[in-house]
Write an enzyme that holds these catalytic residues in place. Structure first.
Site, mmCIF file in Angstrom:
data_model
loop_
_atom_site.group_PDB
_atom_site.id
_atom_site.type_symbol
_atom_site.label_atom_id
_atom_site.label_comp_id
_atom_site.label_asym_id
_atom_site.label_seq_id
_atom_site.Cartn_x
_atom_site.Cartn_y
_atom_site.Cartn_z
ATOM 1 C CD GLU A 32 -15.330 -22.258 9.386
ATOM 2 O OE1 GLU A 32 -14.793 -22.638 10.392
ATOM 3 O OE2 GLU A 32 -15.217 -22.212 8.173
ATOM 4 C CG HIS A 40 -9.176 -23.656 9.101
ATOM 5 N ND1 HIS A 40 -10.936 -24.284 9.510
ATOM 6 C CD2 HIS A 40 -10.216 -23.174 7.844
ATOM 7 C CE1 HIS A 40 -11.477 -23.732 9.379
ATOM 8 N NE2 HIS A 40 -11.165 -22.084 9.282
ATOM 9 C CE LYS A 77 -6.481 -15.480 12.314
ATOM 10 N NZ LYS A 77 -6.116 -16.578 12.129
ATOM 11 N NE ARG A 123 -8.155 -15.825 15.822
ATOM 12 C CZ ARG A 123 -8.425 -14.768 15.631
ATOM 13 N NH1 ARG A 123 -7.888 -13.467 16.440
ATOM 14 N NH2 ARG A 123 -8.997 -14.741 14.779
ATOM 15 C CG ASN A 156 -6.105 -22.325 12.214
ATOM 16 O OD1 ASN A 156 -7.074 -21.487 11.543
ATOM 17 N ND2 ASN A 156 -4.787 -21.589 12.257
ATOM 18 C CG HIS A 214 -6.646 -22.919 3.968
ATOM 19 N ND1 HIS A 214 -6.068 -22.145 4.463
ATOM 20 C CD2 HIS A 214 -7.800 -22.246 3.283
ATOM 21 C CE1 HIS A 214 -7.365 -21.199 4.942
ATOM 22 N NE2 HIS A 214 -7.583 -21.307 4.054
ATOM 23 C CE LYS A 252 -12.670 -16.296 15.381
ATOM 24 N NZ LYS A 252 -12.847 -16.240 14.036
ATOM 25 C CG HIS A 258 -13.236 -21.670 3.638
ATOM 26 N ND1 HIS A 258 -12.234 -21.658 3.759
ATOM 27 C CD2 HIS A 258 -13.548 -21.255 5.255
ATOM 28 C CE1 HIS A 258 -11.374 -21.643 5.386
ATOM 29 N NE2 HIS A 258 -12.945 -21.065 5.656
ATOM 30 N NE ARG A 288 -0.198 7.022 10.437
ATOM 31 C CZ ARG A 288 -0.101 8.503 10.039
ATOM 32 N NH1 ARG A 288 -1.262 9.103 10.406
ATOM 33 N NH2 ARG A 288 0.509 9.115 9.011
ATOM 34 C CD GLU A 345 -3.618 -18.034 14.362
ATOM 35 O OE1 GLU A 345 -4.850 -18.204 13.608
ATOM 36 O OE2 GLU A 345 -2.896 -19.484 13.278
HETATM 37 P P1 NAD Z 1 -19.216 -14.419 1.255
HETATM 38 O O1 NAD Z 1 -19.421 -13.435 2.189
HETATM 39 O O2 NAD Z 1 -19.096 -14.260 -0.022
HETATM 40 O O3 NAD Z 1 -21.426 -15.095 1.041
HETATM 41 C C1 NAD Z 1 -21.270 -16.097 0.042
HETATM 42 C C2 NAD Z 1 -22.145 -15.432 -0.567
HETATM 43 O O4 NAD Z 1 -23.256 -15.370 0.272
HETATM 44 C C3 NAD Z 1 -22.547 -14.397 -1.223
HETATM 45 O O5 NAD Z 1 -23.145 -14.487 -2.508
HETATM 46 C C4 NAD Z 1 -23.225 -12.847 -0.638
HETATM 47 O O6 NAD Z 1 -23.829 -12.486 -1.387
HETATM 48 C C5 NAD Z 1 -24.111 -14.111 -0.506
HETATM 49 N N1 NAD Z 1 -25.255 -13.844 1.385
HETATM 50 C C6 NAD Z 1 -24.883 -13.714 2.369
HETATM 51 N N2 NAD Z 1 -25.583 -13.149 3.600
HETATM 52 C C7 NAD Z 1 -26.609 -13.633 2.172
HETATM 53 C C8 NAD Z 1 -27.807 -13.533 3.116
HETATM 54 N N3 NAD Z 1 -28.091 -13.496 4.354
HETATM 55 N N4 NAD Z 1 -29.500 -14.281 2.446
HETATM 56 C C9 NAD Z 1 -29.238 -14.000 0.583
HETATM 57 N N5 NAD Z 1 -27.218 -14.059 0.061
HETATM 58 C C10 NAD Z 1 -26.868 -14.079 1.182
HETATM 59 O O7 NAD Z 1 -19.136 -15.426 1.960
HETATM 60 P P2 NAD Z 1 -18.397 -16.322 3.510
HETATM 61 O O8 NAD Z 1 -19.010 -17.698 3.499
HETATM 62 O O9 NAD Z 1 -19.473 -15.265 4.548
HETATM 63 O O10 NAD Z 1 -17.408 -15.975 3.674
HETATM 64 C C11 NAD Z 1 -16.026 -16.660 3.301
HETATM 65 C C12 NAD Z 1 -14.943 -15.338 3.526
HETATM 66 O O11 NAD Z 1 -15.114 -15.162 5.177
HETATM 67 C C13 NAD Z 1 -13.629 -16.435 2.734
HETATM 68 O O12 NAD Z 1 -12.955 -14.796 1.829
HETATM 69 C C14 NAD Z 1 -12.649 -16.548 3.866
HETATM 70 O O13 NAD Z 1 -10.910 -16.173 3.781
HETATM 71 C C15 NAD Z 1 -13.145 -15.756 4.900
HETATM 72 N N6 NAD Z 1 -13.659 -16.026 6.388
HETATM 73 C C16 NAD Z 1 -12.384 -15.627 7.891
HETATM 74 C C17 NAD Z 1 -12.309 -15.270 8.990
HETATM 75 C C18 NAD Z 1 -12.091 -14.319 9.179
HETATM 76 O O14 NAD Z 1 -11.270 -14.980 10.479
HETATM 77 N N7 NAD Z 1 -11.804 -12.820 9.790
HETATM 78 C C19 NAD Z 1 -13.180 -16.516 9.069
HETATM 79 C C20 NAD Z 1 -13.142 -17.758 8.265
HETATM 80 C C21 NAD Z 1 -13.586 -17.190 7.107
HETATM 81 N N1 GLY Z 2 -10.903 -18.661 11.587
HETATM 82 C C1 GLY Z 2 -9.866 -18.842 12.354
HETATM 83 C C2 GLY Z 2 -9.833 -17.618 13.057
HETATM 84 O O1 GLY Z 2 -10.458 -16.402 13.570
HETATM 85 O O2 GLY Z 2 -8.551 -17.701 13.666
#
Ligand code: NAD
Ligand code: GLY
Length: 368
Positions: free
Chosen positions: A186, A249, A144, A242, A246, A253, A228, A268, A122, A238
């Site tokens: 971003e 986005h 999130k 918040r 987006n 998306h 942020k 992305h 939990r 949100e």
């Molecule tokens: P990711 O985590 O897939 O990383 C991208 C690639 O870079 C991967 O192949 C990883 O292995 C590699 N990598 C990571 N750090 C590295 C480093 N220092 N050196 C070499 N390689 C490295 O992708 P991302 O772009 O970081 O994140 C995308 C995800 O984030 C999506 O799933 C998206 O939905 C999510 N997201 C979440 C939020 C939130 O608020 N929770 C906000 C924006 C995006």
């Molecule tokens: N990435 C959008 C949010 O965190 O609300």
């Protein structure tokens, strides 16, 4: 040298985001006061191979008991199957509620490990150690967490704030150039939402950050996190402000979904960049925003090597894009909601966007 940004709001325990250089090597001593039990570091195979040994060595040097659990790199790991496997491992390790998860990786790891921590017994503590620019400026802050299902991205998740975020600028040195630029989208987004001077700096002296300059990256991460965290502090769930995060986005998306979320075609961050360009151009079409601001936004995104034209990203049907945008999880009961702008640094949420106007706009932009 490091900078600490406090994140606080109603309904969650305040925490700090530490941004600086050389932080991974001192991770253990920094987190020791927050960690009463054992640690499991969750990472992807790529990041674990580069930074796992340093992270574990630092934790062990601080007298902390830690083990590492890896998942395959990539969005496919944000799945029920991988979540189940991770939670099963935590159970096999007999973690209890005093124990802590560390998410060492990009947004995929932060979202997956954060959700596992939210669900395990939990809810147990987790610490974010983001290793992509996108994760440092966006996904590691704000709580999130989510996985994807075949019906869409981020549809199953929880709000679960981290206890601490440690963003080491040095780890960005190994990030592939395309990933760095995707994170830069971003960063630019944060200026576009509410800080015109920051956007001006990003297009001027700060532009070297998009090519990996550590000093510019550090300043860009700090300002992005400040923006942020202030928004999240006001509106964690949100209900209002918040949604500004987006910007770009809902357009983005829809484009990603039409391309089957194929990151080799459009990442992305690239989708967000193109989405920001479209949001500003649409704002101009609606008479809300000066045309010169949209021109400057497009120039700034393009200068950072990010896409700004629909036709360069693929072939799209305007109707399909509008249907996706109306079905976005931010849409309420099919009412089209978009983040638009009155200018650079002046984004706002527009409800009840006219689908016919959007359709005509997308056709002007090159959709069929
Ligand atoms: P990711 O985590 O897939 O990383 C991208 C690639 O870079 C991967 O192949 C990883 O292995 C590699 N990598 C990571 N750090 C590295 C480093 N220092 N050196 C070499 N390689 C490295 O992708 P991302 O772009 O970081 O994140 C995308 C995800 O984030 C999506 O799933 C998206 O939905 C999510 N997201 C979440 C939020 C939130 O608020 N929770 C906000 C924006 C995006
Ligand atoms: N990435 C959008 C949010 O965190 O609300």
């Amino acid at each position: 040298m490091s900078t600490t940004i406090a994140v606080s709001g109603h309904g969650f325990i305040p925490y700090e985001v530490v941004v600086g250089r050389g932080l991974l090597d001192r991770l253990g001593e920094r987190i020791r006061p927050l960690v009463p039990g054992r640690l499991v570091v969750i990472s992807d195979e790529t990041v674990a191979a580069i930074y796992g040994p340093a992270a574990l060595a630092s934790l062990e040097a601080a007298g902390l008991k830690a083990r590492i659990l890896t998942v395959p790199p990539g969005e496919a790991s944000k799945s029920f199957a991988e979540l189940e496997r991770v939670i099963d491992r935590l159970l096999a390790y007999e973690l209890d509620r005093r124990d802590t998860v560390i998410a060492l990786g990009g947004g995929v790891i932060g979202d997956l490990a954060g959700l596992a921590a939210a669900l395990y017994m939990r809810g147990i503590d987790f610490i974010q150690v983001p290793t992509t620019l996108l994760a440092q400026v966006d996904s590691s802050v704000g709580g999130k967490t989510a996985i994807d299902t075949p019906r869409g991205k981020n549809l199953v998740g929880a709000f679960h704030q981290p206890r601490l975020v440690v963003a080491d600028i040095d780890v960005l040195a190994t990030l592939p150039d395309r990933q760095l630029r995707s994170g830069w989208a971003e960063v630019l987004k944060h200026g576009l939402i509410c800080d015109r001077p920051f956007f001006d700096w990003l297009l001027g002296d700060g532009a070297v950050g998009a090519a990996g300059d550590p000093a510019a990256l550090e300043r860009a991460v700090i300002r992005s996190v400040e923006i942020k965290s202030a928004i999240v502090g006001e509106d964690e769930r949100e209900a209002g402000r918040r949604a500004l995060l987006n910007l770009g986005h809902t357009f983005g998306h829809a484009l990603e979904a039409e391309l089957g979320f194929d990151e080799t075609v459009l990442t992305h961050g690239e989708a967000v960049a193109l989405g920001c360009a479209l949001a500003f151009r649409f704002s101009v079409t609606l008479g809300l925003c000066p045309a010169e601001d949209a021109t400057r936004v497009v120039a700034g995104l393009a200068a950072a090597g990010l896409p700004t034209e629909l036709v360069t990203a693929g072939t799209f049907a305007a109707g399909a894009l509008v249907t996706r945008m109306a079905g976005d999880k931010k849409a309420e009961g099919g009412r089209l909601t978009l983040v638009l702008a009155r200018g650079i640094g002046a984004a706002f949420v527009q409800r009840d966007v006219d689908p016919e106007q959007l359709l005509a706009f997308l056709r002007e932009q090159g959709a069929s």
